[in-house]
Motif scaffolding. Structure first.
Motif, PDB file in Angstrom:
ATOM      1  N   PHE A  73      17.055  -3.209   3.436  1.00 49.97           N
ATOM      2  CA  PHE A  73      17.474  -4.524   2.826  1.00 49.97           C
ATOM      3  C   PHE A  73      16.685  -4.403   1.418  1.00 49.97           C
ATOM      4  N   VAL A  74      15.665  -3.890   0.865  1.00 48.99           N
ATOM      5  CA  VAL A  74      15.261  -3.910  -0.330  1.00 48.99           C
ATOM      6  C   VAL A  74      16.123  -2.948  -1.067  1.00 48.99           C
ATOM      7  N   LEU A  75      16.636  -2.074  -0.774  1.00 48.98           N
ATOM      8  CA  LEU A  75      17.784  -1.285  -1.368  1.00 48.98           C
ATOM      9  C   LEU A  75      18.871  -2.103  -1.587  1.00 48.98           C
ATOM     10  N   LEU A  76      19.543  -2.758  -0.972  1.00 55.15           N
ATOM     11  CA  LEU A  76      20.524  -3.702  -1.087  1.00 55.15           C
ATOM     12  C   LEU A  76      20.201  -4.751  -2.121  1.00 55.15           C
ATOM     13  N   LEU A  77      19.154  -5.383  -1.912  1.00 52.02           N
ATOM     14  CA  LEU A  77      18.500  -6.399  -2.777  1.00 52.02           C
ATOM     15  C   LEU A  77      18.389  -5.778  -4.223  1.00 52.02           C
ATOM     16  N   THR A  78      17.976  -4.761  -4.258  1.00 54.24           N
ATOM     17  CA  THR A  78      17.880  -4.024  -5.776  1.00 54.24           C
ATOM     18  C   THR A  78      19.053  -3.658  -6.252  1.00 54.24           C
ATOM     19  N   PHE A 194      21.964  -6.924   8.599  1.00 55.65           N
ATOM     20  CA  PHE A 194      22.469  -7.427   9.671  1.00 55.65           C
ATOM     21  C   PHE A 194      23.557  -6.488  10.436  1.00 55.65           C
ATOM     22  N   LEU A 195      24.504  -6.690   9.700  1.00 58.65           N
ATOM     23  CA  LEU A 195      25.779  -6.034  10.269  1.00 58.65           C
ATOM     24  C   LEU A 195      25.515  -4.508  10.342  1.00 58.65           C
ATOM     25  N   SER A 196      24.909  -4.039   9.648  1.00 59.08           N
ATOM     26  CA  SER A 196      24.515  -2.583   9.920  1.00 59.08           C
ATOM     27  C   SER A 196      23.678  -2.111  10.985  1.00 59.08           C
ATOM     28  N   GLN A 197      22.639  -2.875  11.333  1.00 63.06           N
ATOM     29  CA  GLN A 197      21.818  -2.980  12.425  1.00 63.06           C
ATOM     30  C   GLN A 197      22.702  -3.185  13.783  1.00 63.06           C
ATOM     31  N   ILE A 198      23.372  -4.310  13.550  1.00 63.34           N
ATOM     32  CA  ILE A 198      24.164  -4.443  14.905  1.00 63.34           C
ATOM     33  C   ILE A 198      25.209  -3.638  15.366  1.00 63.34           C
ATOM     34  N   ALA A 199      25.869  -3.035  14.150  1.00 63.99           N
ATOM     35  CA  ALA A 199      26.726  -1.979  14.601  1.00 63.99           C
ATOM     36  C   ALA A 199      26.460  -0.514  14.334  1.00 63.99           C
ATOM     37  N   GLY A 201      25.395   1.214  16.685  1.00 60.37           N
ATOM     38  CA  GLY A 201      25.618   2.257  17.861  1.00 60.37           C
ATOM     39  C   GLY A 201      27.305   2.288  17.936  1.00 60.37           C
ATOM     40  N   TYR A 202      27.965   1.716  16.696  1.00 64.81           N
ATOM     41  CA  TYR A 202      29.628   1.973  16.722  1.00 64.81           C
ATOM     42  C   TYR A 202      30.052   2.596  15.594  1.00 64.81           C
ATOM     43  N   THR A 203      29.692   2.015  14.239  1.00 67.18           N
ATOM     44  CA  THR A 203      30.349   2.544  13.063  1.00 67.18           C
ATOM     45  C   THR A 203      29.209   2.463  11.835  1.00 67.18           C
ATOM     46  N   SER A 204      28.384   1.624  12.373  1.00 67.25           N
ATOM     47  CA  SER A 204      27.233   1.219  11.071  1.00 67.25           C
ATOM     48  C   SER A 204      27.650   0.305  10.376  1.00 67.25           C
ATOM     49  N   ALA A 205      28.909  -0.132  10.178  1.00 65.49           N
ATOM     50  CA  ALA A 205      29.435  -1.497   9.393  1.00 65.49           C
ATOM     51  C   ALA A 205      29.214  -1.112   8.035  1.00 65.49           C
ATOM     52  N   TYR A 206      29.890  -0.202   7.666  1.00 68.51           N
ATOM     53  CA  TYR A 206      29.554   0.044   5.963  1.00 68.51           C
ATOM     54  C   TYR A 206      30.400  -0.994   5.321  1.00 68.51           C
ATOM     55  N   VAL A 207      31.541  -1.368   5.776  1.00 69.89           N
ATOM     56  CA  VAL A 207      32.504  -2.435   5.178  1.00 69.89           C
ATOM     57  C   VAL A 207      32.754  -1.892   3.564  1.00 69.89           C
ATOM     58  N   ASN A 208      32.661  -0.633   3.525  1.00 69.48           N
ATOM     59  CA  ASN A 208      32.729  -0.257   2.115  1.00 69.48           C
ATOM     60  C   ASN A 208      33.360   1.277   2.026  1.00 69.48           C
ATOM     61  N   PRO A 209      34.744   1.555   1.724  1.00 72.99           N
ATOM     62  CA  PRO A 209      35.376   2.627   1.707  1.00 72.99           C
ATOM     63  C   PRO A 209      34.317   3.892   1.072  1.00 72.99           C
ATOM     64  N   SER A 210      34.069   3.700  -0.033  1.00 76.70           N
ATOM     65  CA  SER A 210      33.533   4.686  -0.888  1.00 76.70           C
ATOM     66  C   SER A 210      32.134   5.200  -0.260  1.00 76.70           C
ATOM     67  N   LEU A 211      31.331   3.996   0.352  1.00 78.15           N
ATOM     68  CA  LEU A 211      30.080   4.419   0.817  1.00 78.15           C
ATOM     69  C   LEU A 211      30.146   5.118   2.296  1.00 78.15           C
ATOM     70  N   ALA A 212      31.203   4.961   2.673  1.00 74.75           N
ATOM     71  CA  ALA A 212      31.738   5.686   4.121  1.00 74.75           C
ATOM     72  C   ALA A 212      32.036   7.134   3.835  1.00 74.75           C
ATOM     73  N   TYR A 213      32.733   7.215   2.617  1.00 71.80           N
ATOM     74  CA  TYR A 213      33.071   8.454   2.284  1.00 71.80           C
ATOM     75  C   TYR A 213      31.838   9.327   1.747  1.00 71.80           C
ATOM     76  N   GLY A 214      30.996   8.759   1.071  1.00 76.07           N
ATOM     77  CA  GLY A 214      29.620   9.537   0.936  1.00 76.07           C
ATOM     78  C   GLY A 214      28.806   9.784   2.049  1.00 76.07           C
ATOM     79  N   LEU A 215      28.721   8.799   3.031  1.00 79.26           N
ATOM     80  CA  LEU A 215      27.969   8.949   4.196  1.00 79.26           C
ATOM     81  C   LEU A 215      27.979   9.711   5.499  1.00 79.26           C
ATOM     82  N   THR A 216      29.696   9.581   5.795  1.00 78.74           N
ATOM     83  CA  THR A 216      30.216  10.146   7.095  1.00 78.74           C
ATOM     84  C   THR A 216      31.304  11.093   7.052  1.00 78.74           C
TER      85      THR A 216
END
Length: 279
Positions: A73-78, A194-199, A201-216
């Protein structure tokens, strides 16, 4: 605590880099699209370290889930405060294009800069893990080539999860994008956490193509095409559905409103009213 201190130092370095890069580009407004590079670099670089704390920190550094949620949360806020209008999210750049708020060339340059920032952040994180400053990073360095994929379900379930999460995110984003940053930035940070924590166990809900590219995308288990279907096509589909629900149409593709019908108002000339009274 030494592991957490090292991670905080790494987070601070990413923030300083993004802020310095942003200040430097003020002298060259022509290269404003490179703000997306710094934004994506900071977001992906920091999230990779959060991912490390989630995977290894709990049993190598004694860092529980409450710590990771707080850090995320602090990361996203910053990120929202430092990067301002540069989202680091190709979907939000594409959204502006579809709303006729951006032209083709700046859109392509911004998306390319975002993926470049994500790739360099992955290389920077790998170098940082290679330093093995703590036990947590030593283990992560050993696990780097055999990382765990964030996609823990089938392609259909993953596509649906990312699509729904992107739909929710973009509906909220469209509703608050004109609001003050004091309201918008914390709300978006809370929603993404919230979306990241809820999902998780599924996809982590990155909802960001470049973020998903770097992470998984570099993790084994699925092919590039399969990852693209879930983490690129899924969020884009959710974003377009959100735009249709919010505006009734997609301005770049078609002008006709599919959902909301505006009543036409006819004004009767005063002369006609007078003639009707005489009759």
């Amino acid at each position: 605590m030494s592991g957490l201190n090292a991670s905080l130092g790494y987070f601070l370095a990413c923030v300083i880099f993004a802020a310095s890069f942003r200040a430097l580009l003020r002298k060259w407004p022509r290269f404003s699209f490179m703000l997306e590079f710094a934004s994506s670099f900071m977001l992906v670089g920091c999230w990779l370290e959060v991912q490390t704390i989630v995977e290894v920190g709990q049993w190598a550094g004694g860092l529980g889930p409450d710590v990771t949620v707080t850090i995320l949360f602090v990361l996203l806020l910053t990120h929202g405060i430092i990067c301002g209008g540069a989202s680091g999210n190709p979907n939000l750049v594409l959204l502006k294009f579809l709303q006729l708020e951006a032209t083709t060339l700046p859109t392509l340059l911004a998306v390319a800069a975002q993926f470049l920032g994500a790739h360099l952040a992955l290389l920077a994180a790998a170098f940082y893990w290679g330093l093995e400053l703590t036990d947590m990073h030593m283990i992560k360095n050993l696990m780097a080539r055999q990382c765990s994929s964030s996609l823990l379900v089938s392609l259909l379930q993953g596509f649906f999860t990312e699509c729904v999460c992107a739909l929710i995110f973009h509906l909220v984003h469209l509703s608050v994008r004109r609001r003050s940053a004091l309201i918008r930035v914390p709300l978006i940070a809370v929603l993404l956490t919230f979306l990241s924590q809820i999902a998780s166990g599924y996809t982590s809900a990155y909802v960001n193509p470049s973020l998903a590219y770097g992470l998984t995308f570099h993790c084994p288990g699925f092919t590039l095409k399969e990852y693209a279907v879930v983490y690129w096509l899924g969020p884009i589909t959710g974003m377009m559905l959100a735009l249709i629900l919010y505006m009734g149409h997609i301005p770049r593709i078609f002008a006709r409103n599919l959902l909301y019908f505006q009543k036409t108002r006819f004004r009767v000339p005063k002369g006609d009213k007078g003639e009707k009274k005489k009759m």
